[in-house]
Design a protein around this motif. Structure first.
Motif, mmCIF file in Angstrom:
data_model
loop_
_atom_site.group_PDB
_atom_site.id
_atom_site.type_symbol
_atom_site.label_atom_id
_atom_site.label_comp_id
_atom_site.label_asym_id
_atom_site.label_seq_id
_atom_site.Cartn_x
_atom_site.Cartn_y
_atom_site.Cartn_z
ATOM 1 N N ILE A 107 0.842 -1.206 0.000
ATOM 2 C CA ILE A 107 0.000 0.000 0.000
ATOM 3 C C ILE A 107 0.872 1.248 0.000
ATOM 4 O O ILE A 107 0.621 2.224 -0.730
ATOM 5 N N ILE A 108 1.942 1.237 0.819
ATOM 6 C CA ILE A 108 2.843 2.392 0.870
ATOM 7 C C ILE A 108 3.507 2.624 -0.483
ATOM 8 O O ILE A 108 3.621 3.766 -0.960
ATOM 9 N N VAL A 109 3.957 1.541 -1.123
ATOM 10 C CA VAL A 109 4.593 1.671 -2.437
ATOM 11 C C VAL A 109 3.603 2.230 -3.454
ATOM 12 O O VAL A 109 3.952 3.105 -4.261
ATOM 13 N N LEU A 110 2.358 1.740 -3.412
ATOM 14 C CA LEU A 110 1.351 2.231 -4.357
ATOM 15 C C LEU A 110 1.072 3.717 -4.150
ATOM 16 O O LEU A 110 1.012 4.488 -5.119
ATOM 17 N N ILE A 111 0.923 4.125 -2.891
ATOM 18 C CA ILE A 111 0.688 5.550 -2.608
ATOM 19 C C ILE A 111 1.892 6.375 -3.045
ATOM 20 O O ILE A 111 1.755 7.459 -3.638
ATOM 21 N N GLY A 112 3.089 5.881 -2.747
ATOM 22 C CA GLY A 112 4.296 6.611 -3.122
ATOM 23 C C GLY A 112 4.420 6.797 -4.626
ATOM 24 O O GLY A 112 4.776 7.889 -5.092
ATOM 25 N N ILE A 113 4.125 5.773 -5.393
ATOM 26 C CA ILE A 113 4.283 5.903 -6.840
ATOM 27 C C ILE A 113 3.194 6.792 -7.424
ATOM 28 O O ILE A 113 3.411 7.494 -8.420
ATOM 29 N N ILE A 114 2.005 6.804 -6.800
ATOM 30 C CA ILE A 114 0.952 7.717 -7.275
ATOM 31 C C ILE A 114 1.357 9.167 -7.024
ATOM 32 O O ILE A 114 1.229 10.032 -7.906
ATOM 33 N N VAL A 115 1.873 9.439 -5.815
ATOM 34 C CA VAL A 115 2.335 10.798 -5.510
ATOM 35 C C VAL A 115 3.483 11.191 -6.429
ATOM 36 O O VAL A 115 3.547 12.323 -6.937
ATOM 37 N N PHE A 116 4.382 10.269 -6.656
ATOM 38 C CA PHE A 116 5.516 10.520 -7.541
ATOM 39 C C PHE A 116 5.047 10.804 -8.966
ATOM 40 O O PHE A 116 5.581 11.696 -9.649
ATOM 41 N N SER A 117 4.040 10.073 -9.424
ATOM 42 C CA SER A 117 3.509 10.290 -10.772
ATOM 43 C C SER A 117 2.839 11.651 -10.895
ATOM 44 O O SER A 117 3.015 12.359 -11.899
ATOM 45 N N VAL A 118 2.083 12.028 -9.866
ATOM 46 C CA VAL A 118 1.442 13.349 -9.888
ATOM 47 C C VAL A 118 2.497 14.451 -9.898
ATOM 48 O O VAL A 118 2.369 15.455 -10.626
ATOM 49 N N HIS A 119 3.549 14.269 -9.113
ATOM 50 C CA HIS A 119 4.631 15.249 -9.078
ATOM 51 C C HIS A 119 5.289 15.390 -10.449
ATOM 52 O O HIS A 119 5.549 16.515 -10.913
ATOM 53 N N LYS A 120 5.540 14.285 -11.097
ATOM 54 C CA LYS A 120 6.155 14.338 -12.426
ATOM 55 C C LYS A 120 5.189 14.946 -13.457
ATOM 56 O O LYS A 120 5.617 15.643 -14.386
ATOM 57 N N TYR A 121 3.899 14.695 -13.294
ATOM 58 C CA TYR A 121 2.920 15.294 -14.213
ATOM 59 C C TYR A 121 2.911 16.816 -14.068
ATOM 60 O O TYR A 121 2.843 17.549 -15.080
ATOM 61 N N ILE A 122 3.004 17.287 -12.826
ATOM 62 C CA ILE A 122 3.058 18.736 -12.598
ATOM 63 C C ILE A 122 4.325 19.313 -13.225
ATOM 64 O O ILE A 122 4.303 20.388 -13.849
ATOM 65 N N TRP A 123 5.444 18.614 -13.065
ATOM 66 C CA TRP A 123 6.692 19.056 -13.688
ATOM 67 C C TRP A 123 6.557 19.103 -15.206
ATOM 68 O O TRP A 123 7.040 20.027 -15.860
ATOM 69 N N PHE A 124 5.896 18.118 -15.764
ATOM 70 C CA PHE A 124 5.740 18.080 -17.221
ATOM 71 C C PHE A 124 4.857 19.224 -17.709
ATOM 72 O O PHE A 124 5.124 19.829 -18.762
ATOM 73 N N ARG A 125 3.799 19.528 -16.955
ATOM 74 C CA ARG A 125 2.946 20.660 -17.329
ATOM 75 C C ARG A 125 3.695 21.979 -17.214
ATOM 76 O O ARG A 125 3.435 22.923 -17.969
ATOM 77 N N ARG A 126 4.630 22.059 -16.287
ATOM 78 C CA ARG A 126 5.338 23.320 -16.059
ATOM 79 C C ARG A 126 6.476 23.519 -17.061
ATOM 80 O O ARG A 126 6.669 24.613 -17.575
ATOM 81 N N TYR A 127 7.248 22.450 -17.323
ATOM 82 C CA TYR A 127 8.448 22.598 -18.150
ATOM 83 C C TYR A 127 8.314 21.984 -19.540
ATOM 84 O O TYR A 127 9.132 22.268 -20.402
ATOM 85 N N GLY A 128 7.328 21.127 -19.736
ATOM 86 C CA GLY A 128 7.105 20.589 -21.072
ATOM 87 C C GLY A 128 8.239 19.706 -21.570
ATOM 88 O O GLY A 128 8.764 18.848 -20.853
ATOM 89 N N LYS A 129 8.670 19.950 -22.795
ATOM 90 C CA LYS A 129 9.671 19.112 -23.434
ATOM 91 C C LYS A 129 11.067 19.280 -22.834
ATOM 92 O O LYS A 129 11.966 18.482 -23.116
ATOM 93 N N LYS A 130 11.267 20.325 -22.032
ATOM 94 C CA LYS A 130 12.585 20.509 -21.423
ATOM 95 C C LYS A 130 12.942 19.365 -20.476
ATOM 96 O O LYS A 130 14.125 19.124 -20.212
ATOM 97 N N MET A 131 11.924 18.680 -19.951
ATOM 98 C CA MET A 131 12.194 17.570 -19.044
ATOM 99 C C MET A 131 12.975 16.453 -19.722
ATOM 100 O O MET A 131 13.790 15.776 -19.097
ATOM 101 N N TRP A 132 12.718 16.253 -21.014
ATOM 102 C CA TRP A 132 13.343 15.136 -21.719
ATOM 103 C C TRP A 132 14.828 15.368 -21.955
ATOM 104 O O TRP A 132 15.545 14.440 -22.343
ATOM 105 N N LYS A 133 15.303 16.594 -21.728
ATOM 106 C CA LYS A 133 16.718 16.863 -21.929
ATOM 107 C C LYS A 133 17.580 16.375 -20.764
ATOM 108 O O LYS A 133 18.786 16.261 -20.916
ATOM 109 N N GLU A 134 16.961 16.126 -19.623
ATOM 110 C CA GLU A 134 17.704 15.656 -18.462
ATOM 111 C C GLU A 134 17.482 14.157 -18.287
ATOM 112 O O GLU A 134 16.346 13.668 -18.313
ATOM 113 N N LEU A 135 18.567 13.438 -18.104
ATOM 114 C CA LEU A 135 18.505 11.983 -18.033
ATOM 115 C C LEU A 135 17.695 11.506 -16.843
ATOM 116 O O LEU A 135 16.972 10.498 -16.946
ATOM 117 N N TRP A 136 17.777 12.220 -15.703
ATOM 118 C CA TRP A 136 17.087 11.751 -14.510
ATOM 119 C C TRP A 136 15.578 11.772 -14.691
ATOM 120 O O TRP A 136 14.876 10.883 -14.175
#
Length: 918
Positions: free
Chosen positions: A450-479
């Motif tokens: 359950i903790i892993v599932l919650i963590g990955i959902i929060v992590f996915s939402v965080h990355k989605y917000i980053w993608f909405r904010r920076y767009g294609k610039k995210m793909w330039k960084e390997l991490w």
């Protein structure tokens, strides 16, 4: 529930009771010698008087005595009951109780309670660390009294004189403080990310390891010893094991003498007949048999022109063509074994053997849950030649369940009959655990999931917000790309987890409805293996991702810089390596593939050469098959791959390492600094680092005062009308100014370029960058200068330490000077000669005015005082002799006679603003 309430009550009473009031003033009788003299109370005399309001004490002072009474009563009551119970228990039980008591007491005192206190202190100090500062109240009367005392005290007046007047901060200072604050916030963010990520990774490890067990190897080894591996000890009444099967007759014999007695036991090891419930287990009485076993055959098609090579037709008994004799389906027990079954009907999957790949369907002979009937079925198959020349593969399959370890084991023995004749035998034993939520450990694993599932959902939402904010610039960084890949793999693994749960439920429901029928678990075992492969990739990538936080470490940065410098050369080396490697793999397969199994195909040949590279050589068979060609092949392989190409690879890496060492990498953050900074912020501890206390500032001020403590006595109090004035007199004389410490302190202050009250390698890098930029040094000259200055900085200032404070630096240099003045002078001359040679950019043994100005700019001095430069004796206008410049440094650091100061020393003192004029 019993202990906590009285402890909390007593703690509250001690903490909230007011201190007992005492006489505030004792008046002395006036005398002729001391008219109007009074003595003041300790509260008024104490220079650390508390000026805060005491309204926080909500209970009267006598509550302290009540608290002591409660504590005493609790001790006496506990002792009485303990004595009474011990008299009832007797000696033995009382001694056991005392042993348990002392063991638990020592454990709590040394381990449990300290950890609880530390943990709760960290948590509560982090949450409410500033509550007292925000809610503190001051008593105006006490504050006024303390202000008067400090204003009238001569010692306080002296200390106030030494304090610098406060002025508005400069824009550079504000910018520096802002940058420092941003760095602190960034360090906190990094530390929180590191801690949360480590917790998430630990939970993920728990989930992943629950799908594997180290005891599964014992299960596999146990089954192999019973059925597969041959030995000299008779097991199960027969010594024939599966690895001895070389013909179809041997296969019949192995099934009849070894497999059927193992799966359908009748007698215990002592000869007693097993009961019905114990016959559900196999011969070891540990593994439960989940349904019967089956034989599945795949046959070659008879027509040579068919596109499908395996037969899928239906036949009568003994492979006779249809129509069949009437009643054959009723009277013959193996009638179903002659009809083809599709893989869809039996949940079958394709299987790759040592010779070929086979489908999931075939001709199936099931052995029901009975020893005698199973032998009859096998005899019929042997009688009617179920295995003939068209047989290409026989799968012997069954499933076990280990109750003690909560593990299913799917076992498949594949016997291949190639077109060339002979038998190729292989074994597949797949333990898997679809039911993980069993017992207390299963509940823990469920919580982790359950903790892993919650963590990955929060992590996915965080990355989605980053993608909405920076767009294609995210793909330039390997991490960020790695994070997206981890999220995708997580969702794929989640779907596979749900699919495994659905399939195991369907299989167990089918088995419960038809317990005498074979239920296929091979697809569940394969699905579980595929799920664990995805989970392993997730573990690998998430573990690699921790280097994102560790990338702030200097060593990790150096490693990355080395690879970055030699990336092109490394790619060239790898391309050359792969070309030579593929050539040797192909040559080995073509020449030795018909004789040796280790070179039978290209894949196996490549693994053989990889083993040779890491030292696991198998050259004995190679030399026996081809004595001359084999030796030549191996010699050139070692010569080109291990000697030449590996040496080229090492030389390439050494070049990168050399370049990085000449130009060290500066690390803005470090793991130790991050942890220490967050600890200071969370717990409130002040570690000797960036922030110096007021005492240290006074001690290291322009007029140096030693850190020696003076005992103070109150001589008396003179009453002037209605006001009282303290006369404070130290019992020891104040020490004189120590010019030595002042000068050493000024050195620390001058080279502390980032103004954090610490000397670190960062200050050396900052000076190097400024100096290189202002003098426009490039290439090897810039690298040489940076290396030279950093080494000087480490030798003279740091002395093997990572960082050094002002107080520490002053103390060390003072100790060196007092220990051996001549040796100290030699050390200063040696190190300062390096500094002078660095300042002399054009190497003409003269310091020009321009070189002087650029050196001052590197130290952060924007304005230039012409009088400072002209104070030095000049060879010609605008030029100072390098030796005189060096001598000024030596005299400044080493002169112990302040009454005999040379002009060179005065110039240095004036430059450091330690004297006002020359």
């Amino acid at each position: 529930m019993i202990v906590a309430p009285p402890i909390l009550l007593v703690s509250y009473m001690f903490r909230s009771s007011k201190p007992r009031s005492r006489n505030k003033k004792k008046t002395l009788t006036n005398t002729k010698e001391n008219p109007g003299m009074t003595l003041k109370s300790d509260e008024e005399v104490n220079h650390k008087a508390d000026v805060t309001d005491d309204t926080q004490y909500s209970l009267p002072f006598w509550c302290r005595y009540a608290a002591w009474g409660i504590v005493t009563l609790a001790v006496i009551t506990s002792g009485v009951f303990l004595i009474l119970y011990s008299m009832e228990w007797g000696k033995t039980k009382s001694e056991e109780w005392l042993i348990c008591f002392f063991m638990s007491f020592i454990e709590s005192m040394l381990l449990v309670d300290p950890l609880k206190i530390i943990l709760m202190s960290v948590i509560f100090s982090w949450i409410v660390k500033s509550y007292k500062e925000k809610t503190v109240k001051y008593d105006r009367k006490k504050l006024l009294l303390e202000t008067k005392r400090r204003a009238a005290s001569p010692l306080s007046y002296l200390l106030d004189v030494f304090k610098a007047t406060q002025a508005p901060l400069k824009s550079q200072t504000v910018a520096r403080l802002k940058e420092k604050r941003q760095q602190r916030l960034k360090m906190q963010e990094i530390f929180i990310e590191l801690v949360l990520y480590m917790i998430f990774l630990a939970v993920l490890y728990c989930v992943s390891f629950s799908n594997r067990d180290s005891r599964w190897y014992n299960v596999k080894n146990h089954l192999e010893q019973h059925l597969v591996t041959s030995n000299s000890i008779s097991v199960g009444g027969s010594t024939l094991k599966y690895d001895q099967v070389t013909t179809a007759s041997n296969l019949y014999t192995w099934v009849d003498d070894t497999l059927i007695p193992f799966l359908f036991p009748r007698y215990h090891t002592n000869g007693d007949q097993l009961k019905a419930n114990r016959r559900l287990y196999v011969q070891d009485q540990v593994n439960f048999r989940v349904g019967p076993m089956r034989l599945r055959q795949l046959r070659a098609a008879e027509e040579p022109c068919r596109t499908q090579f395996l037969d899928d037709g239906n036949y009568c008994v003994a492979w006779e063509s249809r129509p069949c004799v009437r009643g054959q389906a009723v009277y013959n027990m193996t009638y179903a074994a002659w009809n083809f079954v599709s893989s869809v009907d039996i949940w079958g999957l394709p299987v790759t053997g040592l010779h070929s790949t086979y489908g999931g369907g075939g001709y199936i002979a099931e052995f029901v849950v009975n020893y005698n009937i199973s032998r009859l079925v096998l005899n019929d198959l042997y009688k009617y030649t179920w295995i003939d020349r068209k047989t290409r593969a026989i799968f012997t399959e069954f499933t076990l369940y280990n109750v003690d370890d909560n593990v299913f084991v799917f076992i498949s023995f594949l016997t291949e009959f190639p077109e060339t004749g002979g038998v190729i035998a292989s074994t597949l034993i797949k333990p898997f655990r679809p039911y993980q939520h069993v017992g207390s450990l299963g509940l823990f694993i469920f919580i982790c999931e359950i903790i892993v599932l919650i963590g990955i959902i929060v992590f996915s939402v965080h990355k989605y917000i980053w993608f909405r904010r920076y767009g294609k610039k995210m793909w330039k960084e390997l991490w960020h790309v790695l994070d997206i890949l981890i999220i995708i793999l997580f969702f794929v693994a989640t779907i596979m987890y749900i699919g495994r749960w659905i399939m195991i439920n369907m299989a167990m429901k089918e088995w419960e409805n038809h317990k005498n029928k074979f239920v296929n678990f091979s697809h569940i075992a394969s699905w579980d293996e595929l799920f664990n492969i995805f989970l392993a990739f997730i573990i690998f990538l998430t573990t690699i991702r921790i280097m994102r936080v560790l990338s702030y470490n200097e060593r990790i940065n150096q490693f990355g810089r080395v690879l970055a410098h030699v990336s092109r050369d490394l790619c060239g080396c790898f391309v050359m390596f792969m070309m030579v490697y593929v050539a040797f793999v192909t040559f080995g397969h073509l020449i030795f593939g018909r004789h040796l199994e280790t070179y039978k195909n290209l894949f196996v040949s490549s693994t053989t050469l990889v083993n040779a590279i890491i030292g696991k050589n198998s050259i004995k068979d190679l030399f026996s098959v081809e004595p001359v060609l084999g030796r030549a092949y191996y010699f050139f392989f070692v010569l080109f791959l291990l000697w030449i190409l590996m040496t080229m690879l090492n030389a390439t890496l050494n070049v990168g390492i050399t370049i990085v060492r000449k130009k060290p990498v500066r690390s803005t953050y470090g793991i130790v600094n991050i942890v220490a900074s967050f600890w200071r912020e969370a717990v409130g501890h002040i570690i000797a680092s960036n922030n110096t206390t007021t005492k240290e500032r006074l001690k290291l001020s322009r007029n140096y005062i030693s850190s020696k403590k003076f005992t103070k006595t109150i001589v008396g109090t003179r009453q002037d009308e209605t006001q009282q004035v303290d006369i404070v007199k130290p019992t020891e004389d104040l020490p004189k100014k120590k010019e030595r410490a002042r000068r050493i302190y000024q050195l620390h202050k001058t080279f502390d370029l980032n103004k954090d009250n610490l000397l670190t390698v960062d200050d050396a890098f900052l000076f190097s960058d400024r100096f290189i930029e202002s003098n426009k040094l490039k290439g090897e000259q810039a690298t040489e200068f940076r290396t030279k200055f950093v080494n000087f900085f480490r030798d003279f200032f740091l002395k093997g330490e990572e960082k050094i404070t002002e107080d520490r630096f002053v103390q060390k240099k003072t100790d060196e000077y007092q220990k051996d003045g001549e040796e100290f002078e030699k050390s200063v001359r040696k190190n300062m000669s390096v500094l002078v040679s660095i300042t002399d950019v054009n190497k003409d043994n003269m310091i020009s005015k321009e070189e002087f100005i650029e050196a001052l700019k590197a130290m952060g001095l924007v304005t230039f005082d012409e009088k400072y430069f002209s104070a030095y004796p000049q060879i010609k206008p605008g030029f100072i002799e390098a030796n005189l410049f060096l001598q000024s440094w030596v005299e400044y650091c080493c002169n112990s006679d302040d009454t005999n100061v040379s002009n060179l020393e005065k110039a240095r003192l004036y430059g450091f603003r330690m004297i006002d004029s020359i």
